[in-house]
Design a protein around this motif. Structure first.
Motif, PDB file in Angstrom:
ATOM      1  N   VAL A 159       0.848  -1.192   0.000  1.00 10.19           N
ATOM      2  CA  VAL A 159       0.000   0.000   0.000  1.00 10.19           C
ATOM      3  C   VAL A 159       0.884   1.243   0.000  1.00 10.19           C
ATOM      4  CG1 VAL A 159      -1.913   1.176   1.145  1.00 10.19           C
ATOM      5  CG2 VAL A 159      -1.636  -1.287   1.430  1.00 10.19           C
ATOM      6  N   PRO A 160       0.657   2.189  -0.910  1.00 10.65           N
ATOM      7  CA  PRO A 160       1.430   3.430  -0.848  1.00 10.65           C
ATOM      8  C   PRO A 160       1.032   4.257   0.360  1.00 10.65           C
ATOM      9  CG  PRO A 160      -0.289   3.608  -2.506  1.00 10.65           C
ATOM     10  CD  PRO A 160      -0.314   2.193  -2.014  1.00 10.65           C
ATOM     11  N   LYS A 161       1.985   4.941   0.960  1.00  9.29           N
ATOM     12  CA  LYS A 161       1.688   5.802   2.109  1.00  9.29           C
ATOM     13  C   LYS A 161       1.190   7.138   1.578  1.00  9.29           C
ATOM     14  CE  LYS A 161       4.777   3.524   5.366  1.00  9.29           C
ATOM     15  NZ  LYS A 161       5.848   3.678   6.377  1.00  9.29           N
ATOM     16  N   ALA A 162      -0.095   7.136   1.230  1.00 10.20           N
ATOM     17  CA  ALA A 162      -0.696   8.281   0.553  1.00 10.20           C
ATOM     18  C   ALA A 162      -2.043   8.597   1.180  1.00 10.20           C
ATOM     19  CB  ALA A 162      -0.882   7.972  -0.935  1.00 10.20           C
ATOM     20  N   HIS A 163      -2.392   9.898   1.179  1.00 12.74           N
ATOM     21  CA  HIS A 163      -3.703  10.299   1.664  1.00 12.74           C
ATOM     22  C   HIS A 163      -4.793   9.835   0.706  1.00 12.74           C
ATOM     23  CE1 HIS A 163      -1.852  12.598   4.780  1.00 12.74           C
ATOM     24  NE2 HIS A 163      -1.252  13.431   3.956  1.00 12.74           N
ATOM     25  N   ASP A 164      -4.575  10.062  -0.577  1.00 12.59           N
ATOM     26  CA  ASP A 164      -5.525   9.662  -1.607  1.00 12.59           C
ATOM     27  C   ASP A 164      -4.780   9.664  -2.937  1.00 12.59           C
ATOM     28  OD1 ASP A 164      -5.273  12.341  -2.294  1.00 12.59           O
ATOM     29  OD2 ASP A 164      -7.242  12.918  -1.566  1.00 12.59           O
ATOM     30  N   CYS A 165      -5.515   9.561  -4.047  1.00 13.18           N
ATOM     31  CA  CYS A 165      -4.829   9.475  -5.333  1.00 13.18           C
ATOM     32  C   CYS A 165      -4.135  10.780  -5.708  1.00 13.18           C
ATOM     33  CB  CYS A 165      -5.792   9.044  -6.433  1.00 13.18           C
ATOM     34  SG  CYS A 165      -7.097  10.210  -6.795  1.00 13.18           S
ATOM     35  N   ILE A 166      -4.548  11.911  -5.125  1.00 12.46           N
ATOM     36  CA  ILE A 166      -3.856  13.166  -5.397  1.00 12.46           C
ATOM     37  C   ILE A 166      -2.417  13.090  -4.898  1.00 12.46           C
ATOM     38  CG2 ILE A 166      -3.892  15.668  -5.087  1.00 12.46           C
ATOM     39  CD1 ILE A 166      -6.248  14.484  -6.692  1.00 12.46           C
ATOM     40  N   THR A 167      -2.214  12.473  -3.744  1.00 16.39           N
ATOM     41  CA  THR A 167      -0.859  12.266  -3.237  1.00 16.39           C
ATOM     42  C   THR A 167      -0.022  11.474  -4.236  1.00 16.39           C
ATOM     43  OG1 THR A 167      -1.604  12.300  -0.936  1.00 16.39           O
ATOM     44  CG2 THR A 167       0.506  11.244  -1.371  1.00 16.39           C
ATOM     45  N   LEU A 168      -0.619  10.433  -4.820  1.00 16.51           N
ATOM     46  CA  LEU A 168       0.102   9.620  -5.795  1.00 16.51           C
ATOM     47  C   LEU A 168       0.466  10.430  -7.036  1.00 16.51           C
ATOM     48  CD1 LEU A 168      -2.000   6.347  -5.528  1.00 16.51           C
ATOM     49  CD2 LEU A 168       0.313   6.718  -4.666  1.00 16.51           C
ATOM     50  N   TRP A 214      10.153  -0.795  -2.575  1.00 17.95           N
ATOM     51  CA  TRP A 214       9.242  -0.518  -1.465  1.00 17.95           C
ATOM     52  C   TRP A 214      10.019  -0.167  -0.195  1.00 17.95           C
ATOM     53  CZ3 TRP A 214       6.850  -5.823  -2.973  1.00 17.95           C
ATOM     54  CH2 TRP A 214       6.099  -5.664  -4.144  1.00 17.95           C
ATOM     55  N   ASP A 215      10.317   1.104  -0.019  1.00 20.26           N
ATOM     56  CA  ASP A 215      10.984   1.538   1.204  1.00 20.26           C
ATOM     57  C   ASP A 215       9.928   1.958   2.234  1.00 20.26           C
ATOM     58  OD1 ASP A 215      10.798   4.748   1.321  1.00 20.26           O
ATOM     59  OD2 ASP A 215      10.956   4.089  -0.755  1.00 20.26           O
ATOM     60  N   ASP A 216      10.298   1.906   3.492  1.00 23.51           N
ATOM     61  CA  ASP A 216       9.343   2.148   4.584  1.00 23.51           C
ATOM     62  C   ASP A 216       8.785   3.561   4.589  1.00 23.51           C
ATOM     63  OD1 ASP A 216       9.697  -0.433   5.418  1.00 23.51           O
ATOM     64  OD2 ASP A 216      11.133   0.054   7.000  1.00 23.51           O
ATOM     65  N   GLN A 217       9.517   4.518   4.023  1.00 20.27           N
ATOM     66  CA  GLN A 217       9.065   5.898   4.065  1.00 20.27           C
ATOM     67  C   GLN A 217       7.885   6.158   3.133  1.00 20.27           C
ATOM     68  OE1 GLN A 217      10.251   8.322   6.166  1.00 20.27           O
ATOM     69  NE2 GLN A 217      11.359   6.595   7.073  1.00 20.27           N
ATOM     70  N   GLN A 218       7.809   5.455   2.026  1.00 21.96           N
ATOM     71  CA  GLN A 218       6.803   5.745   1.016  1.00 21.96           C
ATOM     72  C   GLN A 218       5.799   4.635   0.767  1.00 21.96           C
ATOM     73  OE1 GLN A 218       9.768   6.978  -2.067  1.00 21.96           O
ATOM     74  NE2 GLN A 218       8.534   8.837  -2.168  1.00 21.96           N
ATOM     75  N   VAL A 219       6.176   3.407   1.066  1.00 24.04           N
ATOM     76  CA  VAL A 219       5.322   2.264   0.750  1.00 24.04           C
ATOM     77  C   VAL A 219       5.315   1.301   1.921  1.00 24.04           C
ATOM     78  CG1 VAL A 219       4.934   0.330  -0.826  1.00 24.04           C
ATOM     79  CG2 VAL A 219       5.841   2.479  -1.717  1.00 24.04           C
ATOM     80  N   ALA A 220       4.120   0.807   2.270  1.00 22.41           N
ATOM     81  CA  ALA A 220       3.993  -0.184   3.338  1.00 22.41           C
ATOM     82  C   ALA A 220       3.797  -1.570   2.729  1.00 22.41           C
ATOM     83  CB  ALA A 220       2.812   0.155   4.236  1.00 22.41           C
ATOM     84  N   VAL A 221       4.562  -2.543   3.222  1.00 24.87           N
ATOM     85  CA  VAL A 221       4.430  -3.926   2.784  1.00 24.87           C
ATOM     86  C   VAL A 221       3.964  -4.749   3.980  1.00 24.87           C
ATOM     87  CG1 VAL A 221       5.573  -5.909   1.750  1.00 24.87           C
ATOM     88  CG2 VAL A 221       6.298  -3.595   1.121  1.00 24.87           C
ATOM     89  N   LEU A 222       2.743  -5.262   3.897  1.00 26.28           N
ATOM     90  CA  LEU A 222       2.166  -6.016   4.996  1.00 26.28           C
ATOM     91  C   LEU A 222       2.300  -7.509   4.734  1.00 26.28           C
ATOM     92  CD1 LEU A 222      -1.131  -3.976   5.526  1.00 26.28           C
ATOM     93  CD2 LEU A 222       1.088  -3.644   6.603  1.00 26.28           C
ATOM     94  N   PRO A 223       2.778  -8.269   5.703  1.00 29.57           N
ATOM     95  CA  PRO A 223       2.850  -9.723   5.532  1.00 29.57           C
ATOM     96  C   PRO A 223       1.466 -10.318   5.306  1.00 29.57           C
ATOM     97  CG  PRO A 223       4.085  -8.996   7.472  1.00 29.57           C
ATOM     98  CD  PRO A 223       3.274  -7.826   7.016  1.00 29.57           C
TER      99      PRO A 223
END
Length: 238
Positions: free
Chosen positions: A85-94, A210-219
């Protein structure tokens, strides 16, 4: 980086920008497109996404969700595969490249309503065309007098905005999209602005960087929680 097989579930409002970035990704990406506007009913968005996640192909290495978190439609979602999941508020952030840039622009320009290639092509953006279409539908169903009242109620949210902002990714049909945004701004009595988009966050998301600052990777099996991006101070765009 070894090539991966990924499943992407994304909103149609990002389609041109996602296709632009996918052409540069080293991975095989299958896509499920979701209609724009589901973020306005988070419960419906959550239900639809969870149904797709339950049936995700076990042959994929991970599932990518092309959404932001602030609508809360993603909260509690889980998958039997790793969930990205991208660490974004919504698609505008993307589209702008980072939640920091999104926040900063809104702080300096409160009341901004964002336009983009995807939003213009795949949603009913505020403007003369959408108003004509909606009023015709109301007249057919309820008559002209009731249509006028319903249009007034429907447009109440527009009072929160004062600027139409085109996010420019320099994609095909750019001039038509710019003209559409200018015409909408003139019609609505809003200011017009144009800012450069930044594909870095979306490209990183699709490239598997996928770095922790911008993208979350969930097991596998771990649900999405609000603290993935922190508190959201922005009002989501209708």
């Amino acid at each position: 980086m070894a090539a991966m097989k990924l499943l992407l579930i994304a909103c149609e409002a990002l389609r041109p920008e996602i296709e632009f970035c996918m052409a540069r990704s080293p991975h095989t990406i299958d896509i499920v497109w979701m209609e724009q506007g589901l973020h306005n009913t988070p419960e419906k968005l959550h239900s639809r996404l969870q149904d797709i996640l339950r049936s995700a192909d076990s042959g994929s290495d991970a599932v990518l969700l092309g959404y932001g978190l602030c609508g809360n439609g993603l909260l509690g979602l889980s998958c039997s595969l790793p969930l990205v999941v991208p660490k974004a508020h919504d698609c505008i952030t993307l589209l702008l490249g980072s939640k920091q840039r999104h926040e900063e622009y809104n702080q300096l320009n409160p009341g901004s309503y964002f336009f983009s290639a995807g939003w213009i092509e795949h949603s009913q953006m505020p403007g003369p065309q959408s108003d004509r279409q909606l009023r015709a539908e109301y007249i057919t169903k309820y008559g002209p007098d009731n249509a006028d009242y319903l249009m007034e109620v429907e447009q109440e949210w527009r009072k929160r905005y004062k600027k139409a902002v085109f996010i420019d990714w320099n994609l095909p049909n750019k001039q038509q999209h710019l003209q559409f945004t200018r015409q909408s701004a003139d019609y609505l009595g809003w200011e017009f602005d144009q800012i450069d988009g930044d594909p870095e966050l979306l490209q990183r998301f699709l490239d598997g960087r996928w770095d922790d600052q911008q993208v979350a990777v969930l097991p596998a099996g771990q649900p999405i929680t609000q603290d993935l991006i922190g508190p959201c101070k922005l009002e989501l765009q209708p």
